[in-house]
Design a protein around this motif. Structure first.
Motif, mmCIF file in Angstrom:
data_model
loop_
_atom_site.group_PDB
_atom_site.id
_atom_site.type_symbol
_atom_site.label_atom_id
_atom_site.label_comp_id
_atom_site.label_asym_id
_atom_site.label_seq_id
_atom_site.Cartn_x
_atom_site.Cartn_y
_atom_site.Cartn_z
ATOM 1 N N ASP A 261 0.844 -1.205 0.000
ATOM 2 C CA ASP A 261 0.000 0.000 0.000
ATOM 3 C C ASP A 261 0.874 1.248 0.000
ATOM 4 N N LYS A 262 1.763 1.310 -0.998
ATOM 5 C CA LYS A 262 2.784 2.357 -1.036
ATOM 6 C C LYS A 262 2.217 3.673 -1.560
ATOM 7 N N PHE A 263 2.823 4.765 -1.112
ATOM 8 C CA PHE A 263 2.439 6.070 -1.650
ATOM 9 C C PHE A 263 3.048 6.236 -3.032
ATOM 10 N N ASP A 264 2.341 6.936 -3.863
ATOM 11 C CA ASP A 264 2.774 7.166 -5.245
ATOM 12 C C ASP A 264 3.224 8.611 -5.387
ATOM 13 N N VAL A 265 3.584 8.983 -6.589
ATOM 14 C CA VAL A 265 3.888 10.392 -6.852
ATOM 15 C C VAL A 265 2.683 11.226 -6.447
ATOM 16 N N ALA A 266 2.893 12.255 -5.628
ATOM 17 C CA ALA A 266 1.793 13.035 -5.060
ATOM 18 C C ALA A 266 1.848 14.462 -5.582
ATOM 19 N N PHE A 267 0.675 15.009 -5.788
ATOM 20 C CA PHE A 267 0.547 16.393 -6.246
ATOM 21 C C PHE A 267 -0.315 17.153 -5.245
ATOM 22 N N GLY A 268 0.147 18.292 -4.817
ATOM 23 C CA GLY A 268 -0.612 19.107 -3.876
ATOM 24 C C GLY A 268 -0.480 20.576 -4.205
ATOM 25 N N ARG A 269 -1.107 21.376 -3.376
ATOM 26 C CA ARG A 269 -1.087 22.833 -3.553
ATOM 27 C C ARG A 269 -0.720 23.468 -2.213
ATOM 28 N N GLU A 270 -0.056 24.595 -2.282
ATOM 29 C CA GLU A 270 0.338 25.286 -1.057
ATOM 30 C C GLU A 270 -0.863 25.502 -0.145
ATOM 31 N N GLY A 271 -0.663 25.231 1.135
ATOM 32 C CA GLY A 271 -1.730 25.417 2.107
ATOM 33 C C GLY A 271 -2.506 24.145 2.385
ATOM 34 N N GLU A 272 -2.409 23.146 1.503
ATOM 35 C CA GLU A 272 -3.143 21.903 1.705
ATOM 36 C C GLU A 272 -2.382 20.985 2.667
ATOM 37 N N THR A 273 -3.109 20.008 3.191
ATOM 38 C CA THR A 273 -2.495 18.968 4.023
ATOM 39 C C THR A 273 -2.261 17.735 3.160
ATOM 40 N N MET A 274 -1.038 17.232 3.154
ATOM 41 C CA MET A 274 -0.683 16.066 2.345
ATOM 42 C C MET A 274 -0.133 14.972 3.261
ATOM 43 N N SER A 275 -0.438 13.735 2.909
ATOM 44 C CA SER A 275 0.023 12.600 3.703
ATOM 45 C C SER A 275 0.644 11.555 2.794
ATOM 46 N N LEU A 276 1.751 10.993 3.256
ATOM 47 C CA LEU A 276 2.421 9.878 2.582
ATOM 48 C C LEU A 276 2.449 8.723 3.570
ATOM 49 N N GLY A 277 2.305 7.520 3.056
ATOM 50 C CA GLY A 277 2.305 6.385 3.964
ATOM 51 C C GLY A 277 2.596 5.077 3.264
ATOM 52 N N CYS A 278 3.145 4.126 4.022
ATOM 53 C CA CYS A 278 3.425 2.781 3.532
ATOM 54 C C CYS A 278 3.135 1.793 4.662
ATOM 55 N N THR A 279 2.584 0.668 4.276
ATOM 56 C CA THR A 279 2.476 -0.448 5.216
ATOM 57 C C THR A 279 3.746 -1.290 5.086
ATOM 58 N N VAL A 280 4.404 -1.535 6.203
ATOM 59 C CA VAL A 280 5.703 -2.217 6.212
ATOM 60 C C VAL A 280 5.510 -3.648 6.705
ATOM 61 N N VAL A 281 5.975 -4.594 5.921
ATOM 62 C CA VAL A 281 5.903 -6.006 6.298
ATOM 63 C C VAL A 281 7.334 -6.503 6.486
#
Length: 1434
Positions: A261-281
């Motif tokens: 469940d890996k994070f991919d290339v992410a696109f955001g805008r200034e002022g927004e809240t962004m989250s990245l995450g991975c499930t580690v096995v």
């Protein structure tokens, strides 16, 4: 800009292995040394990136060298030292003792100076939260060894450090000798002695002061030996390590760390809240051994802050950008480490500019930093934004804010273009934050993210405060013979130089003088034009405290020299040596454009762009890359934070589009011009070799050959797999031999027979797939198979089982028949399924009867559930072995899933159409019928263009019935199917005929109507017309055209076709036809107007024409009519229009004008004539006429015969409805029942009912009408008259009833009242009364005779008496009173005199009553007699 090297990623190699301990070095100490102090702020003489890095590296080297020179570094020893070495360290030489004494003296002096300095500062402005300069390092050791965790902390006030084990505070007193905790000179340590296996844990150091708390973590793994290995051998250094790692639980292979469940290339805008995450096995899962989780941005370790939050749940690692800014853009890497093993996963985060408050304003600057801070001076640097809003950036405004306040002050009046700016005028001891705004001609941008706080302090004071104190002093104590004297005029500064020059300012730097006295000094700066000696003081009012100063207000292009003087309370010293002539201009040039822009394919949404560095580039900050769809002319930024290096991956592109790219370089002087545009490149995934095939199984085995089957690689490499290569090897007694090639030429099917094998020999196999990029990695060796003759009667396993057309509740399963059929032919197949996680006993059969076909659509799946399938073949002998289980399939309809669409074009061609937007460059559409490849193209024509494929039927018939499916290769299972059965075929053929011979659909056929002016309109309505539609108009087989008589119109938008004729004539009788043509489609509609139909239409048109002409003047909208009002009056009314003041209205009845009292005001356009109490006399013909100068109109109403009867019925109805309720009235004659109506007319018939019996009227019981009263009189009522009475009023149509109950109390009361009134009537009748004859006044001349008479009545005969002036009066000689015959009364006076004047009253009386009648007698004397009488009296 200064980078903190302590935050760089660890350089340790991936998958590092255990190092072998050599015999030669078994007695050497292998130490891990930690520098005691590393400062984050570096005092530098320049401000360029290159100089900063060089100075920082030098400073770190010198600090480390000095530290090690003292011999007081800290170490972790893995090998015990000899006894002699320990004794040597215990003994101290005289030299060492003297040095330690000097250290104590210097330390005491440093503390005293620090305390004195703090008294002068506003400490509230210097407070800052704890910060770990050096974090503790994780360790992996053997049992019985010692370990030390060390860390260095900065903060003000000095933080207090607490150590934890698995989040439980370590209690030194509870474990004497086990733990040793020390804090010395900002260095904190935790030592664990004689480590045991139970010491394996996560340790935490927590630093806290009044500004907050921060923690760092480190792990300790204590290794234990198992089996026959003696732990003592390891300490002796004689153990030869195996290639396997040793976990805290014994021997194990290396840790396997994978990301789900890996994070991919992410696109955001200034002022927004962004989250990245991975499930580690992590495998193996050691619960007590927690992994180290680290996040990096562009290779630099990220620490938690108010902008970045990091969480680890034990299974999932996440990073949250609470308020994204462009500074947060970059390559994010998650590193998960388990001891010496670690894995990484990376993804890029793009942050776009927030929407500008002013349209066209540039983006916000970024990465604001404070450099070279001093007592009243700091240099602020930033990076230019990538977006200029469409207009060049004119410059930047710098704002400052004192920490603890919210008031921002602009530092520069005019925008500066250089991306560094010296800010002066700061207050010593206070902390500040800064921000920057860009400006162009459209307006000012949003402010940048604020900088980190910086204190206005001398660099030496700042270093002492941050270390509090710093590392132990390791230099020498210099003792002078005399202390510096106070009151000494300072000497000249030294080493004066220009460290930065731009068009807007020049920055000077110098060193304080050696001779300056005991008190502090300040500086005056002077300037002069080069070549002159006209020195001018720059800071005339306030001297500066810092050995830095920025000179503004210089003339661009001129050369200046500068010098500095020191001053204190003793005076102003001599000037320093002047600088060389400095030209006021930018020393740093804007870089040139990069070159050789080369885009290359990467993925289906990204492209790798490379370029060469611009020539003579200095102090480059990075590069901005922009992309544009070829031919669009619109450029979009690919990055918003300058990237270093000459390679960048541009993400977020549209697959299949062609893009061009350009690059520009950035440094503090500005942005270069754009490079030349790159060559266009189509966004497609780059190809690679395929992954491994898997699940190798034997489909058939004979004495010398075996047939293998396998599954296609999960990753095809971006292109179609061209074939497979099979290898095999013999396995003898469990020992595998060498691999041999089974085929030289690649096989295209996923089943292959390997010949020339040895009977009863065991073999292993492996398969490698190939594509245009090459041959992929071979599969893992299969399990061993024995080459022997299969003699079983049942079939072998089916193979190549795969799932297609996966939807949320269904899928289609395909397979191929077994290679080994058994001893009899295959008669069918059974399909089994189960949920992926279910046990083996949960397999269930989908079909109860064997399937003849090799495909099956499975319905009834649960959305979101995961399933696996297998297939078994059967023959007469029974059911054979099952096939390999399919890969797990998730029942879901993926976003963007499309289905096959059937279409019939305008030529009647029937086609199946399928579209795919997930194609790779080598993807192909594969059509099948009944899931078998279509090889006969005589029935079907397939045409594929781009991402669309069309299968067109040449002549759809019964031979074409079946299931048509389409699979797109080299995609993630894109497929669909469409079933054509007999009913669908009939529908499609009917639609094809309609399209081949189309008609223009009509909403309505040709119709005719009469318009307001009497015009005749022919029209029809088509459902839809194109812009090329046209119409022909035909009358009696001859085409007619638009002209004076015919007005024709075709409206393609609404589909309306119409023709208008002014009027109809006799020659217009016939057939009218409209003929339509819209491309290939045609239609026509006709209307026949002959005979009576034509005459009726013509008459109606003539009438409408005349009526329209009538309406041009005053006219009637509603003809004359009548209504009955609530008062039962009749009102004649009509509605008129087109009225003006001059319009007259005249009413007539039977041709006689009716005179109306009031003039009509035509209110609401209504004219009325009110007829009160309407009756038969009002019958007749009424007419009303409107007229003025425009014409006249009339309306007539006949109220005769039936019309009159209808009106009277309504009048009677209204009268009947107006009747009041029946009431009871007693009279002297009897009892009367009555009701009132508005008024009465003879046409209203009245009837009475007593106890449901119609009353017959007699002299005793009779009815009548008196005015508005309708009554029933019952004379001399008797008890038989009691009961219910109903009055019926009949209006000619309906009987209206009123009811009353005359019984009980009502009757008794009425009858008693009747008796009373009857007696009163008798008394009234028989009472004495004067019937008449006496006048009211009598005037008579004196001397005349007066005779009065009257008649009286009474029974019995009344008594008669007279009164005069209210006194009794009797007869005498002069006045004679007579009463004769009981009724005649006379009054006589023979000769009246004035004495007879007065009031005379006759009173008649009997037992029933008395009545009085008065007469006034007035006697007068003639005039002549009065005069003579008067003379006599005289």
């Amino acid at each position: 800009m200064i980078e903190d090297q302590s935050y760089k990623m660890s350089p340790k190699a991936k998958r590092a292995k255990q190092n072998l301990i050599s015999e030669d070095k078994e007695n050497e100490a292998m130490d891990y040394s930690v520098p005691i102090f590393t400062g984050r702020e570096v005092n530098i003489s320049g401000v360029t990136d290159t100089e900063e890095e060089r100075i920082k590296e030098s400073a770190a080297y010198v600090a480390k060298r000095n530290l090690f020179a003292t011999g007081e570094g800290v170490s972790v020893s893995k090998v015990a030292k000899s006894t002699s070495e320990e004794e040597h360290h215990e003994k101290k030489s005289r030299k060492v003792a003297i040095r330690e004494s000097a250290e104590r003296v210097a330390m005491k002096k440093t503390l005293e100076e620090t305390q004195a300095f703090h008294k002068k500062l506003n400490q509230d402005k210097l407070l800052h939260a704890p910060e770990f300069i050096i974090e503790p390092r994780s360790h992996t050791i053997w049992e019985k060894e010692n370990v030390v965790f060390r860390c260095s902390v900065a903060g003000w006030p000095a933080p207090r450090v607490t150590w934890y084990k698995n989040n439980v505070p370590i209690d030194v007193q509870a474990h004497p000798g086990k733990y040793i905790i020390e804090s010395r000179y900002g260095l904190h340590s935790l030592e664990i002695t004689t480590c045991e296996f139970d010491d394996t844990a996560q340790y935490r150091a927590s630093a806290m002061n009044v500004k907050g708390e921060v923690s760092v973590y480190a792990s300790l793994v204590v290794k234990r030996y198992k089996g026959e290995i003696d732990a003592s051998l390891l300490h002796a250094g004689n153990l030869s390590m195996s290639p396997f790692a040793i976990t805290p639980y014994g021997y194990a292979s290396r840790f396997e760390i994978s990301f789900v469940d890996k994070f991919d290339v992410a696109f955001g805008r200034e002022g927004e809240t962004m989250s990245l995450g991975c499930t580690v096995v992590i495998n193996p899962d050691i619960k007590r051994f927690k992994p180290d989780i680290e996040w990096y941005r562009n290779g630099v370790l990220i620490t938690p802050s108010k902008w970045v939050q990091m969480q680890w749940s034990g299974e999932r690692a996440s990073l949250t950008l609470t308020h994204a800014n462009k500074e947060d853009e970059g390559l994010y890497t998650l590193r998960v480490a388990m001891g010496e093993y670690y894995e990484e996963y990376s993804g890029y985060v793009f942050v776009r500019d927030a929407d500008a408050e002013i349209p066209g304003a540039p983006g916000a600057p970024l990465d604001v930093q404070c450099l070279d801070a001093n007592k009243d001076y700091v240099i602020v640097s930033w990076k230019q934004p990538a977006v200029d809003g469409g207009n060049p950036i004119l410059g930047y405004f710098i704002d400052r804010c004192e920490v603890g306040t919210a008031h921002w002050t602009q530092c520069n009046e005019n925008p500066v273009k250089f991306a560094r700016f010296p800010v002066t005028g700061l207050i010593e001891g206070r902390s500040y934050i800064f921000r920057v705004r860009a400006v162009n001609k459209a307006g000012v941008s949003l402010p940048s993210r604020v900088s980190e706080p910086v204190a206005a302090l001398d660099p030496a004071d700042r270093a002492r405060l941050r270390s509090h104190p710093s590392a132990p002093w390791t230099g020498q104590i210099i003792v002078t013979e005399e202390e510096p004297a106070e009151g000494v005029v300072p000497g000249p500064p030294t080493d004066l130089q220009v460290i930065e020059a731009t068009k807007n300012y020049v920055v000077l730097s110098w060193k304080p003088p050696g001779q300056r006295g005991h008190e502090g000094i300040m500086y005056f700066v002077e300037k002069c034009v080069a070549g002159t000696e006209d020195w001018q003081r720059v800071n005339t009012e306030i001297p500066v405290k810092s050995p830095r100063f920025a000179v503004f207000d210089l003339s661009e292009g001129k050369s200046y020299c500068f010098r500095v003087r020191c001053c204190n309370s003793a005076g102003i010293g001599e000037p320093s040596e002047a600088t060389e002539a400095t030209v006021v201009d930018d020393k740093l040039d804007i870089p040139k454009a990069p070159g050789r822009i080369m885009p290359t394919r990467n993925t289906d949404t990204s492209v790798v762009v490379t370029w060469t560095e611009p020539p003579d580039a200095k102090e480059l900050v990075g590069y901005y890359i922009e992309s544009s769809v070829e031919g669009s002319g619109r450029w979009e930024p690919c990055n918003n934070n300058p990237v270093k290096g000459t390679r960048f991956i541009c993400h977020g592109l549209s697959n299949g589009e062609k893009y061009i790219f350009r690059v520009r370089a950035v440094n503090a002087a500005g942005l270069s011009v754009f490079s030349q545009d790159s060559e266009p490149i189509e966004v497609k995934a780059a190809i690679a070799a395929p992954s491994q095939p898997y699940d190798i199984m034997v489909l058939e085995s004979v004495r010398d050959s075996m047939v293998l089957g396998w599954k296609q690689p999960k990753v095809t490499g971006g292109t179609e797999i061209t074939g497979y290569y099979v290898n095999y090897r013999e396995v003898v007694d469990g020992v595998p031999g060498k691999w041999k090639e089974a085929n030289i030429k690649a096989v295209t099917e996923r089943a292959y027979r390997i010949e020339n094998l040895k009977e009863n020999m065991v073999y292993q196999f492996q398969v490698a797939a190939s594509n245009l990029a090459g041959v992929g990695t071979p599969s893992q060796p299969s399990k061993p198979f024995k080459c022997e003759e299969w003699t079983i009667a049942v079939p072998g396993p089916p193979h190549d089982v795969k799932c297609t057309e996966v939807r949320k509740d269904s899928l289609v399963l395909l397979w191929k028949e077994p290679v080994y059929t058994g001893r009899s032919p295959i008669v069918g197949y059974y399909v089994d399924m189960k949920e992926t996680e279910a046990k083996e006993e949960c397999w269930r059969s989908v079909n109860k009867k064997p399937l003849q076909k090799k495909y099956l659509k499975i319905d009834g799946l649960t959305q979101g559930a995961s399933y696996v399938f297998r297939v078994r073949a059967t023959n007469q002998a029974g059911v054979g072995k099952p096939s390999d289980v399919t890969d797990a399939v998730l029942a879901e309809t993926r976003p963007g899933t499309k289905e096959i669409v059937v279409d019939v074009d305008d030529n009647g061609v029937i086609s199946l159409n399928f579209e795919c937007d997930q194609m790779s460059p080598d993807s192909k559409f594969v059509w099948s019928k009944n899931y078998e490849p279509i090889e006969d193209d005589s029935r079907l024509n397939i045409d594929t263009k781009g991402g669309k494929s069309k299968a067109s039927f040449k002549d759809l018939g019964e031979d074409d019935l079946g299931i048509y499916s389409c699979i797109v290769t080299d995609t993630d299972g894109v497929s669909s199917s469409y079933t054509i059965d007999e009913e669908e075929m009939k529908r499609l053929l009917a639609l094809s005929h309609e399209r081949q011979f189309p008609t223009v659909p009509l909403t309505s056929e040709l119709a005719v109507e009469i318009l307001e002016k009497g015009e005749v309109r022919f029209w029809l309505q088509a459902e839809k017309l194109s812009g090329n539609a046209k119409a022909n108009f035909v009358f009696n087989d001859k085409e007619i055209f638009n002209g004076e008589k015919y007005k024709m119109k075709v409206d393609q938008k609404t589909g309306l076709i119409e023709m208008i004729m002014d009027k109809l004539e006799d020659k217009d009788e016939g057939t009218y036809t409209f003929q339509l043509q819209d491309g290939k489609a045609t239609n026509q509609s006709s209307l026949v107007l002959i005979g009576d139909v034509f005459k009726k239409l013509r008459d109606e048109a003539d009438f409408q024409r005349k009526d329209w002409q009538r309406k041009q003047g005053p006219h009637f909208v509603d003809k004359l009519g009548w209504e009955v009002t609530d008062e039962c009056n009749v009102m004649l009314k009509c509605k008129v229009a087109n009225i003006k003041k001059e319009t007259h209205i005249v009413w007539y009845k039977d041709d006689r004008e009716i005179m109306v009292d009031e003039e009509h005001d035509f209110k609401d356009g209504v004219c009325t004539l009110l007829i009160s109490e309407f009756s038969k006399k009002d019958a007749g013909t009424y007419e009303v006429i409107l007229k003025d100068d425009r014409g006249k109109d009339s309306s007539e109403l006949k109220l005769k015969d039936t019309a009159f009867a209808d009106l009277m019925n309504e009048v009677c109805r209204r009268i009947a409805l107006s009747a009041t309720d029946l009431k009871i009235q007693s009279t002297a004659e009897g009892i009367r029942l009555y009701s009132y109506v508005t008024y009465y007319v003879e046409d209203l018939r009245v009837g009475w009912v007593h106890n449901d019996t119609q009353i017959k009227f007699t002299d005793r019981v009779k009815t009548g009408v008196t005015g508005e009263q309708i009554w029933l009189q019952i004379n001399e009522p008797t008890p038989q008259d009691k009961g219910k009475y109903i009055m019926e009023l009949f209006d000619g149509n309906t009987a209206h009833k009123k009811t009353i109950d005359l019984s009980g109390q009502a009757f008794d009361e009425a009858f008693a009242e009747f008796q009373r009134l009857k007696q009163a009537a008798i008394a009234e009748k028989n009472r004495a009364r004067v019937l008449g004859g006496l006048p009211d006044v009598v005037t008579i001349q004196e001397g005349k005779a007066l005779n009065l008479s009257c008649t009286v009545w009474g029974d019995p005969t009344p008594e008669v008496s007279w009164l005069k002036n209210e006194k009794s009066f009797v007869s005498d000689d002069n006045c004679i009173l007579r009463f004769e015959s009981g009724k005649n009364v006379s009054f006589s006076i023979s000769t009246v005199s004035t004495h007879d004047s007065g009031k005379y009253s006759i009173v008649v009386k009997n037992k029933y009553g008395t009545e009085t009648s008065d007469v006034t007698v007035s006697v007068y004397i003639p005039e002549e007699e009065r005069e003579s009488e008067q003379e006599k009296q005289k």
